[in-house]
Design a protein around this motif. Structure first.
Motif, PDB file in Angstrom:
ATOM      1  N   TRP A  38      41.343  -3.633  12.712  1.00 38.88           N
ATOM      2  CA  TRP A  38      39.899  -3.478  12.583  1.00 38.88           C
ATOM      3  C   TRP A  38      39.431  -3.769  11.156  1.00 38.88           C
ATOM      4  O   TRP A  38      40.078  -3.382  10.186  1.00 38.88           O
ATOM      5  CB  TRP A  38      39.480  -2.060  12.940  1.00 38.88           C
ATOM      6  CG  TRP A  38      39.613  -1.713  14.393  1.00 38.88           C
ATOM      7  CD1 TRP A  38      40.395  -2.323  15.318  1.00 38.88           C
ATOM      8  CD2 TRP A  38      38.961  -0.642  15.059  1.00 38.88           C
ATOM      9  NE1 TRP A  38      40.265  -1.690  16.537  1.00 38.88           N
ATOM     10  CE2 TRP A  38      39.393  -0.658  16.398  1.00 38.88           C
ATOM     11  CE3 TRP A  38      38.068   0.324  14.648  1.00 38.88           C
ATOM     12  CZ2 TRP A  38      38.944   0.251  17.339  1.00 38.88           C
ATOM     13  CZ3 TRP A  38      37.620   1.239  15.582  1.00 38.88           C
ATOM     14  CH2 TRP A  38      38.049   1.195  16.915  1.00 38.88           C
ATOM     15  N   GLN A  41      43.807  -0.301  16.080  1.00 37.75           N
ATOM     16  CA  GLN A  41      42.957  -0.018  14.927  1.00 37.75           C
ATOM     17  C   GLN A  41      43.430  -0.649  13.626  1.00 37.75           C
ATOM     18  O   GLN A  41      42.618  -0.913  12.751  1.00 37.75           O
ATOM     19  CB  GLN A  41      42.754   1.490  14.766  1.00 37.75           C
ATOM     20  CG  GLN A  41      41.790   2.001  15.833  1.00 37.75           C
ATOM     21  CD  GLN A  41      41.378   3.439  15.636  1.00 37.75           C
ATOM     22  OE1 GLN A  41      42.202   4.334  15.760  1.00 37.75           O
ATOM     23  NE2 GLN A  41      40.109   3.659  15.356  1.00 37.75           N
ATOM     24  N   ASN A  98      34.472   0.050  11.868  1.00 33.39           N
ATOM     25  CA  ASN A  98      34.625   1.047  12.914  1.00 33.39           C
ATOM     26  C   ASN A  98      33.558   0.842  14.000  1.00 33.39           C
ATOM     27  O   ASN A  98      32.722   1.711  14.244  1.00 33.39           O
ATOM     28  CB  ASN A  98      34.523   2.451  12.291  1.00 33.39           C
ATOM     29  CG  ASN A  98      35.034   3.518  13.231  1.00 33.39           C
ATOM     30  OD1 ASN A  98      35.950   3.281  14.003  1.00 33.39           O
ATOM     31  ND2 ASN A  98      34.428   4.682  13.174  1.00 33.39           N
TER      32      ASN A  98
END
Length: 192
Positions: free
Chosen positions: A32, A29, A35
């Motif tokens: 990223w 994550q 999302n």
């Protein structure tokens, strides 16, 4: 022993999904930019979509930021009836990256449940070798060459499995070259 990672995102399935695109598993994550699926700013999936549908590789970028516009992407996918998901529900990451070579699938996604939720779906796209290998064990068809498809049946529904090039920049093909292959597939499915 390495930790098991569980998929952090639910499948994205427009009600009338015609095509579902499946990767293997998202990167960690901290990499990223949004999302949602294909969240790494270095991944070219949304640039490929921008080139094909808007003749602009930056169409899905947020202005002035190194991030993709999640809302614009979702609206577009709903309009085009394209679903997204991954073939792995749980993995072990053997190196600190998203490379398929170092992902061990601990629990594959039960695609029969997903396909029952989208009865109008007639094609599945895999966007990498790990996703293709995982899916082949489920649908029992021959692996198509990159850029082509094989057919299989799911509960009386004739479907296609397309094998597309990875949108990772590590894959040795230009952005325009990848977009051309994806565009052919979208054309064959009447989604252009």
């Amino acid at each position: 022993m390495k930790d098991i990672e569980y998929h952090p995102l639910p499948f994205f399935l427009p009600v009338d999904t015609q095509l579902i695109m499946l990767g293997s598993f998202p990167p960690k994550q901290e990499r990223w930019s949004m999302n949602f699926f294909y969240p790494n700013f270095q991944n070219d999936m949304w640039r490929i979509f921008g080139l094909i549908f808007f003749q602009n590789k930056d169409h899905f970028l947020l202005t002035g930021k190194k991030a993709f516009d999640e809302d614009r992407i979702k609206k577009f996918l709903i309009y085009k009836r394209i679903g997204l998901g991954d073939t792995a529900k749980a993995i072990i990451r053997h190196k600190d990256n998203a490379s398929d070579n170092f992902l061990e699938v601990v629990e594959p996604t039960d695609l029969s449940i997903i396909l029952k939720e989208i009865p109008l779906c007639r094609a599945i796209v895999t966007t990498g070798q790990k996703a293709t290998d995982t899916l082949i064990s489920f649908v029992q068809t021959k692996e198509p060459k990159i850029g082509s498809f094989s057919e299989f049946e799911f509960e009386g529904r004739l479907m296609r499995l397309y094998r597309m090039p990875s949108s990772s920049r590590a894959y040795p093909k230009s952005l325009a070259g990848k977009a051309e292959i994806y565009q052919t597939m979208f054309g064959q499915l009447g989604l252009l």
